[in-house]
Scaffold this motif. Structure first.
Motif, PDB file in Angstrom:
ATOM      1  N   ARG A 197       2.410   1.638  -3.687  1.00 43.42           N
ATOM      2  CA  ARG A 197       1.506   2.115  -4.745  1.00 43.42           C
ATOM      3  C   ARG A 197       0.998   3.533  -4.470  1.00 43.42           C
ATOM      4  O   ARG A 197       0.621   4.243  -5.388  1.00 43.42           O
ATOM      5  N   SER A 199      -4.007   0.464  -8.785  1.00 42.06           N
ATOM      6  CA  SER A 199      -4.836  -0.491  -8.059  1.00 42.06           C
ATOM      7  C   SER A 199      -3.978  -1.431  -7.226  1.00 42.06           C
ATOM      8  O   SER A 199      -2.832  -1.744  -7.587  1.00 42.06           O
ATOM      9  N   GLU A 200      -4.536  -1.908  -6.129  1.00 41.87           N
ATOM     10  CA  GLU A 200      -3.825  -2.857  -5.277  1.00 41.87           C
ATOM     11  C   GLU A 200      -3.622  -4.195  -5.968  1.00 41.87           C
ATOM     12  O   GLU A 200      -2.816  -5.013  -5.514  1.00 41.87           O
ATOM     13  N   GLY A 259       0.814  -1.212   0.000  1.00 40.99           N
ATOM     14  CA  GLY A 259       0.000   0.000   0.000  1.00 40.99           C
ATOM     15  C   GLY A 259       0.845   1.257   0.000  1.00 40.99           C
ATOM     16  O   GLY A 259       0.506   2.249  -0.655  1.00 40.99           O
TER      17      GLY A 259
END
Length: 412
Positions: free
Chosen positions: A248, A319-320, A245
């Motif tokens: 990104r 996006s994760e 997290g």
């Protein structure tokens, strides 16, 4: 004696505040200016005239009003004030309603939520609303025993949510401890269930831990033919081994390429709400290889907020699932490697292959330190060592990428 017809026809004239029709034994029906009709019983207690409201007509019929009057007269005959008795019952019922498990849990949630992260506070209550309140939410908290609580948790087990069952045993324990502290129950049944639930089978995040396979992964990332931003995100994940997290959502204003430092604000770290507000930022020294990657990608994303923006808009981070899907595309399955696996890869290989100091590694991973110092532990004391560690790790990855035989321990 009143009749139903008289009750139905009773009206209060506009020039009067109220009109009353007497029945017998002190019972009467009162009409108000608004058109309401209410039953009352007049009696004397302690030498004073009092009256007891018995309800509205026609919800309470004449017959029902007489029965209510007779019940009140029986209490009066025993030396009990019916109005005081009713007040006591109201207070008791109010007390009981505030003593239900759900009421206590919601009260605790309201007190604690400001100190919890929004995500944790929401999930904490959602779990109870889904799996606990429907079964014991209306029960007085002091009547819930270990077997009753176990039945609730067994329901969760039966659908295969073993970890959720264990989590809710701990959550309900919080509620019972609060109930004890506020005088609404005397013991917590949750600890009695220790060992009564099915054990949780912990599955570690998939990660490449063998040097030879790590070399294959690095070469695959070098040759990745997808989006160049995604390729750099994977490589930087390997070089910095920070949480997916954080990678990104990395912002250009957090990066100092001249000083080779990435400063992650405290609010972005995996910490308690209090620590997020008052904690220090997490410093991530950047090896020469990491700086070079960021310099290469700057012409592509440097004009926006995020280093790794989404494909559709620069206003949001990628996006994760982006890195995970890229790994799948390179034939590394979910069971072999994940975005989080870069952390495990670094943690394992730094110790086993480079004989690095575990305390320095833990500081770089931003893991909370255990022991008496706890959160007060000053990770900045390892900054010099971490700069050396990050460059050593980047150089080692280059060796693996080139296919070097580095299976044995390497002493610094």
């Amino acid at each position: 004696m009143l009749t139903e017809i008289e009750c139905k026809n009773l009206r209060c004239p506009p020039d009067k505040k109220r009109v009353r029709l007497s029945d017998s034994g002190g019972l009467y029906l009162e009409a108000g200016p608004s058109g309401s009709l209410r039953w009352f019983w007049k009696y004397y207690f302690g030498g004073k005239e009092k009256r007891l409201a018995l309800g509205r007509y026609p919800t309470i019929s004449l017959k029902q009003a007489r029965l209510a009057r007779d019940e009140a007269r029986l209490l009066h005959a025993k030396g009990i004030d019916p109005a005081m008795k009713r007040q006591e019952e109201k207070l008791f019922n109010r007390h009981q309603s505030s003593n239900t498990f759900e009421a206590v849990a919601r009260e605790l949630h309201e007190i604690k939520r400001d100190g919890w992260s929004e995500k944790y506070a929401t999930r904490w209550l959602e779990r109870l609303e889904k799996d606990v309140f429907p079964w014991i939410g209306a029960m007085p908290v002091d009547k819930i025993t270990a077997p009753i609580l176990l039945q609730v948790l067994r329901r969760i087990e039966r659908r295969g949510a073993i970890e959720t069952a264990h989590t809710l045993r701990q959550t309900t324990g919080q509620v019972f401890r609060y109930a004890i502290a506020t005088g609404r129950c005397e013991r917590n049944p949750s600890p009695d269930l220790h060992g009564a639930l099915k054990p949780v089978t912990t599955k570690n995040m998939a990660a490449v831990l063998e040097p030879a396979r790590a070399g294959e992964l690095l070469r695959a990332m070098d040759g990745y033919t997808g989006q160049p931003v995604t390729r750099v995100a994977m490589l930087l994940s390997a070089l910095t081994f920070q949480r997916p997290g954080n990678v990104r959502m990395m912002e250009w204003e957090e990066v100092d390429l001249q000083d080779a430092m990435w400063t992650i604000p405290s609010v972005k770290m995996k910490r308690t709400k209090q620590e997020k507000l008052n904690g220090r930022p997490h410093l991530v020294p950047l090896a020469k290889q990491a700086v070079k990657l960021l310099q290469e990608i700057y012409p592509l994303t440097g004009g926006g907020k995020y280093v790794f923006p989404a494909l559709t808009t620069k206003a949001r981070p990628m996006s994760e699932n982006t890195v995970r899907l890229a790994l799948r595309r390179m034939s590394f399955s979910n069971e072999e490697m994940t975005a989080h696996g870069f952390r495990a890869m670094a943690r394992t290989m730094l110790v086993e292959q480079l004989d690095a100091n575990p305390d320095v590694i833990e500081a770089q991973l931003a893991h909370n330190k255990s022991g008496p110092l706890g959160a007060a532990y000053d990770r900045a004391q390892f900054l010099t060592q971490r700069r050396k560690l990050m460059q050593q790790w980047a150089d080692y990855l280059d060796e693996l990428r080139q296919g070097a035989q580095v299976i044995e321990f390497r002493k610094a």
